[in-house]
Scaffold this motif. Structure first.
Motif, PDB file in Angstrom:
ATOM      1  N   THR A   9      31.357  31.252  45.744  1.00 57.34           N
ATOM      2  CA  THR A   9      31.281  31.054  44.277  1.00 57.34           C
ATOM      3  C   THR A   9      30.684  32.274  43.593  1.00 57.34           C
ATOM      4  O   THR A   9      31.199  32.763  42.562  1.00 57.34           O
ATOM      5  N   ALA A  10      29.589  32.826  44.128  1.00 58.27           N
ATOM      6  CA  ALA A  10      28.913  33.987  43.521  1.00 58.27           C
ATOM      7  C   ALA A  10      29.818  35.221  43.539  1.00 58.27           C
ATOM      8  O   ALA A  10      29.902  35.967  42.550  1.00 58.27           O
ATOM      9  N   ASP A  11      30.500  35.428  44.676  1.00 59.25           N
ATOM     10  CA  ASP A  11      31.384  36.597  44.765  1.00 59.25           C
ATOM     11  C   ASP A  11      32.531  36.514  43.762  1.00 59.25           C
ATOM     12  O   ASP A  11      32.894  37.512  43.118  1.00 59.25           O
ATOM     13  N   TYR A  12      33.085  35.325  43.627  1.00 62.36           N
ATOM     14  CA  TYR A  12      34.205  35.155  42.692  1.00 62.36           C
ATOM     15  C   TYR A  12      33.754  35.346  41.241  1.00 62.36           C
ATOM     16  O   TYR A  12      34.436  36.005  40.442  1.00 62.36           O
ATOM     17  N   GLN A  13      32.594  34.793  40.890  1.00 63.58           N
ATOM     18  CA  GLN A  13      32.091  34.944  39.508  1.00 63.58           C
ATOM     19  C   GLN A  13      31.782  36.406  39.188  1.00 63.58           C
ATOM     20  O   GLN A  13      32.060  36.885  38.081  1.00 63.58           O
ATOM     21  N   ALA A  14      31.215  37.135  40.176  1.00 62.35           N
ATOM     22  CA  ALA A  14      30.910  38.549  39.961  1.00 62.35           C
ATOM     23  C   ALA A  14      32.180  39.359  39.765  1.00 62.35           C
ATOM     24  O   ALA A  14      32.260  40.243  38.891  1.00 62.35           O
ATOM     25  N   SER A  15      33.203  39.065  40.577  1.00 62.03           N
ATOM     26  CA  SER A  15      34.464  39.802  40.448  1.00 62.03           C
ATOM     27  C   SER A  15      35.144  39.500  39.116  1.00 62.03           C
ATOM     28  O   SER A  15      35.738  40.379  38.479  1.00 62.03           O
ATOM     29  N   THR A  16      35.039  38.236  38.689  1.00 60.89           N
ATOM     30  CA  THR A  16      35.632  37.861  37.393  1.00 60.89           C
ATOM     31  C   THR A  16      34.962  38.618  36.241  1.00 60.89           C
ATOM     32  O   THR A  16      35.626  39.094  35.316  1.00 60.89           O
ATOM     33  N   ALA A  17      33.623  38.732  36.311  1.00 57.74           N
ATOM     34  CA  ALA A  17      32.888  39.457  35.275  1.00 57.74           C
ATOM     35  C   ALA A  17      33.299  40.927  35.246  1.00 57.74           C
ATOM     36  O   ALA A  17      33.476  41.528  34.176  1.00 57.74           O
ATOM     37  N   MET A  18      33.473  41.527  36.441  1.00 63.22           N
ATOM     38  CA  MET A  18      33.881  42.932  36.487  1.00 63.22           C
ATOM     39  C   MET A  18      35.273  43.120  35.909  1.00 63.22           C
ATOM     40  O   MET A  18      35.536  44.065  35.148  1.00 63.22           O
ATOM     41  N   VAL A  19      36.193  42.216  36.233  1.00 61.80           N
ATOM     42  CA  VAL A  19      37.557  42.300  35.705  1.00 61.80           C
ATOM     43  C   VAL A  19      37.553  42.185  34.183  1.00 61.80           C
ATOM     44  O   VAL A  19      38.222  42.946  33.480  1.00 61.80           O
ATOM     45  N   ASN A  20      36.792  41.225  33.679  1.00 64.43           N
ATOM     46  CA  ASN A  20      36.727  41.040  32.222  1.00 64.43           C
ATOM     47  C   ASN A  20      36.150  42.273  31.532  1.00 64.43           C
ATOM     48  O   ASN A  20      36.605  42.676  30.453  1.00 64.43           O
ATOM     49  N   GLY A  21      35.129  42.895  32.133  1.00 64.61           N
ATOM     50  CA  GLY A  21      34.527  44.092  31.549  1.00 64.61           C
ATOM     51  C   GLY A  21      35.490  45.260  31.527  1.00 64.61           C
ATOM     52  O   GLY A  21      35.628  45.962  30.504  1.00 64.61           O
ATOM     53  N   LEU A  22      36.188  45.495  32.644  1.00 62.58           N
ATOM     54  CA  LEU A  22      37.162  46.589  32.705  1.00 62.58           C
ATOM     55  C   LEU A  22      38.350  46.322  31.772  1.00 62.58           C
ATOM     56  O   LEU A  22      38.897  47.243  31.145  1.00 62.58           O
ATOM     57  N   GLU A  23      38.710  45.059  31.653  1.00 63.95           N
ATOM     58  CA  GLU A  23      39.816  44.695  30.764  1.00 63.95           C
ATOM     59  C   GLU A  23      39.458  44.986  29.318  1.00 63.95           C
ATOM     60  O   GLU A  23      40.286  45.480  28.528  1.00 63.95           O
ATOM     61  N   ALA A  24      38.218  44.711  28.948  1.00 62.15           N
ATOM     62  CA  ALA A  24      37.767  45.009  27.589  1.00 62.15           C
ATOM     63  C   ALA A  24      37.796  46.511  27.319  1.00 62.15           C
ATOM     64  O   ALA A  24      38.171  46.962  26.225  1.00 62.15           O
ATOM     65  N   GLN A  25      37.400  47.321  28.300  1.00 63.19           N
ATOM     66  CA  GLN A  25      37.458  48.769  28.138  1.00 63.19           C
ATOM     67  C   GLN A  25      38.895  49.247  27.973  1.00 63.19           C
ATOM     68  O   GLN A  25      39.177  50.138  27.164  1.00 63.19           O
ATOM     69  N   LEU A  26      39.803  48.675  28.748  1.00 60.82           N
ATOM     70  CA  LEU A  26      41.209  49.063  28.619  1.00 60.82           C
ATOM     71  C   LEU A  26      41.735  48.759  27.214  1.00 60.82           C
ATOM     72  O   LEU A  26      42.496  49.547  26.640  1.00 60.82           O
ATOM     73  N   ARG A  27      41.331  47.629  26.670  1.00 58.97           N
ATOM     74  CA  ARG A  27      41.777  47.274  25.308  1.00 58.97           C
ATOM     75  C   ARG A  27      41.198  48.248  24.280  1.00 58.97           C
ATOM     76  O   ARG A  27      41.852  48.561  23.284  1.00 58.97           O
ATOM     77  N   GLN A  28      39.976  48.727  24.500  1.00 57.01           N
ATOM     78  CA  GLN A  28      39.410  49.734  23.603  1.00 57.01           C
ATOM     79  C   GLN A  28      40.211  51.030  23.650  1.00 57.01           C
ATOM     80  O   GLN A  28      40.319  51.746  22.658  1.00 57.01           O
ATOM     81  N   TYR A  29      40.766  51.318  24.809  1.00 61.40           N
ATOM     82  CA  TYR A  29      41.622  52.500  24.956  1.00 61.40           C
ATOM     83  C   TYR A  29      43.045  52.239  24.454  1.00 61.40           C
ATOM     84  O   TYR A  29      43.887  53.136  24.496  1.00 61.40           O
ATOM     85  N   ASN A  30      43.317  51.018  23.985  1.00 62.88           N
ATOM     86  CA  ASN A  30      44.672  50.635  23.562  1.00 62.88           C
ATOM     87  C   ASN A  30      45.669  50.707  24.719  1.00 62.88           C
ATOM     88  O   ASN A  30      46.836  51.089  24.545  1.00 62.88           O
ATOM     89  N   ILE A  31      45.208  50.351  25.925  1.00 61.42           N
ATOM     90  CA  ILE A  31      46.051  50.347  27.123  1.00 61.42           C
ATOM     91  C   ILE A  31      46.580  48.933  27.352  1.00 61.42           C
ATOM     92  O   ILE A  31      45.838  47.952  27.238  1.00 61.42           O
ATOM     93  N   ASN A  32      47.844  48.851  27.690  1.00 63.56           N
ATOM     94  CA  ASN A  32      48.479  47.577  27.957  1.00 63.56           C
ATOM     95  C   ASN A  32      47.948  46.997  29.273  1.00 63.56           C
ATOM     96  O   ASN A  32      48.279  47.481  30.359  1.00 63.56           O
ATOM     97  N   VAL A  33      47.131  45.948  29.190  1.00 62.05           N
ATOM     98  CA  VAL A  33      46.502  45.360  30.373  1.00 62.05           C
ATOM     99  C   VAL A  33      47.551  44.761  31.302  1.00 62.05           C
ATOM    100  O   VAL A  33      47.476  44.919  32.533  1.00 62.05           O
ATOM    101  N   SER A  34      48.536  44.087  30.758  1.00 58.18           N
ATOM    102  CA  SER A  34      49.583  43.476  31.581  1.00 58.18           C
ATOM    103  C   SER A  34      50.334  44.533  32.378  1.00 58.18           C
ATOM    104  O   SER A  34      50.695  44.315  33.551  1.00 58.18           O
ATOM    105  N   GLY A  35      50.571  45.702  31.740  1.00 62.48           N
ATOM    106  CA  GLY A  35      51.259  46.776  32.441  1.00 62.48           C
ATOM    107  C   GLY A  35      50.465  47.277  33.628  1.00 62.48           C
ATOM    108  O   GLY A  35      51.024  47.549  34.708  1.00 62.48           O
ATOM    109  N   VAL A  36      49.142  47.400  33.466  1.00 61.35           N
ATOM    110  CA  VAL A  36      48.288  47.862  34.568  1.00 61.35           C
ATOM    111  C   VAL A  36      48.291  46.836  35.698  1.00 61.35           C
ATOM    112  O   VAL A  36      48.348  47.182  36.881  1.00 61.35           O
ATOM    113  N   ARG A  37      48.254  45.541  35.362  1.00 62.78           N
ATOM    114  CA  ARG A  37      48.286  44.486  36.384  1.00 62.78           C
ATOM    115  C   ARG A  37      49.561  44.575  37.224  1.00 62.78           C
ATOM    116  O   ARG A  37      49.558  44.254  38.423  1.00 62.78           O
TER     117      ARG A  37
END
Length: 397
Positions: free
Chosen positions: A166-194
């Motif tokens: 549970t802890a590992d999954y929650q930590a990874s989710t938080a990291m993904v959400n943080g990096l995703e927010a940075q990508l949106r600030q760069y105006n990068i298409n998140v779906s394309g990166v996925r």
């Protein structure tokens, strides 16, 4: 012997009397003609000046109907055109990068979210790689979390393994959400990166609709984080920002009308209404800011333009015309009604009385009320008067 003939004295007297009567009649006629001319001028009857189309254009005649104007007291105030802070935008880079291309120049109109430039840097590529790795790892940890949860609920796995998953999954989710927010600030298409796409360059977009006021960069230039690269201004909301000195502060309030001119357009008058009066003094000079919304926005009004204005103290309007529309002849004043006759124009004088003066405008009252929608000459009144008097002189001969 010569005979001398004498003219009877009675005949001589008769000749003198007839001559005297003839002179008297001529003087009387001149007096009557002068009175008739003056009467006609004051009533505007049987007097007119005709201008051909060529003369009309050469004189740059201004024709308009009567206008109402506030001729009461006023407060003089100078300032400049401004836009509210929410209608200005600075476009910056959120991280150090190189300018790959510039898509606009100063003066261009841009829409909201329109691309103005592209940036590129290894750090931008790195963050996409980090996100892709974090996203893939998060998917694996999610599966492990769900597996440990099922085992724990079935009673075949320890609680410690379930808690760790549970802890590992929650930590990874938080990291993904943080990096995703940075990508949106760069105006990068998140779906394309996925889906495995790595973008070599990222767009800079305008946050508002407006005009490009400044371009601070060049192609290929490296820009530091938070460096101002472009300035966008929405001129639809440009307003008058006037400075009112301390001695006049108590005369100014919300709702008052302001008439002002822009130095770059002499002769053009703009009208605004005060919607905000500052509550703190600027020290040099000691004055407050007064903001007024412009009612008749004409042409390109650019923030920063210097303006000269008058704030009306009272809201009492009267009929007024420009000084150039009024001709003075002796102790009387006249304006000229205008009517088009084919390609030519006819101008007829009408006597008025003048009142208060506000800048180049003078309050007037007609001795004889003109018909509704009558047009008048707004300039060259003295020229029209001179032409009319010249015509009278020629007619008298």
């Amino acid at each position: 012997m010569k005979t001398i003939k004498y003219i009877p004295i009675t005949a001589m007297l008769l000749v003198l009397l007839l001559t005297s009567c003839g002179d008297t009649k001529s003087a009387d006629d001149e007096t009557i003609e002068s009175a008739q001319t003056e009467e006609n001028l004051s009533t505007g009857e049987n007097e007119e000046v005709m201008l051909t189309a060529q003369q009309y254009e050469a004189l740059v005649m201004k024709i308009d109907t009567l206008s109402q104007r506030n001729m009461s007291g006023y407060v003089e105030a100078n300032g400049q055109l401004e836009v509210p802070p929410q209608n200005e935008a600075s476009i910056t880079a959120i991280s150090g990068a190189n300018v790959v291309s510039i898509e606009v120049i100063e003066g261009d109109k841009v829409m909201k979210n329109q691309v103005v430039a592209y940036l590129s840097h290894p750090s931008i590529i790195q963050i996409q790689s980090d996100y892709l790795n974090a996203y893939s790892n998060s998917r694996f940890l999610k599966q492990e979390f769900e597996r440990q949860k099922r085992l724990y609920e079935a009673g075949v796995a320890s609680g410690m393994n379930y808690q760790k998953a549970t802890a590992d999954y929650q930590a990874s989710t938080a990291m993904v959400n943080g990096l995703e927010a940075q990508l949106r600030q760069y105006n990068i298409n998140v779906s394309g990166v996925r889906n495995g796409t790595i973008y070599q360059r990222v767009p800079l977009r305008s946050p508002i609709e407006g005009f490009v006021q400044k371009v601070e960069v060049k192609t290929g230039q490296y820009v530091e984080p938070q460096t101002d690269l472009f300035e966008i201004v929405d001129t639809h909301h440009v307003h008058a920002d006037l400075m009112v000195f301390e001695k006049d502060v108590d005369k100014v309030k919300k709702g008052q009308q302001v008439r002002f001119s822009v130095q770059s357009r002499p002769g053009m008058e703009l009208i605004a209404e005060i919607y905000s009066v500052g509550q703190t003094f600027e020290q040099e000079p000691k004055a407050i800011h007064v903001h007024a919304e412009i009612e008749n926005k004409e042409g390109d009004l650019i923030p920063g333009m210097y303006i000269q204005g008058r704030i009306q103290e009272e809201n009492v309007e009267t009929t007024a015309m420009p000084e150039s529309a009024i001709a003075v002849d002796g102790d009387k004043s006249y304006v000229f009604s205008a009517q088009r006759e084919g390609d030519d124009w006819s101008f007829v004088p009408m006597e008025v009385t003048t009142g208060e003066k506000d800048g180049d405008w003078i309050a007037i009252q007609f001795l004889k009320t003109p018909e509704a929608n009558t047009q008048f000459a707004y300039n060259n009144a003295y020229y029209l008067m001179a032409e009319m008097q010249k015509g009278e002189a020629e007619h008298s001969h």
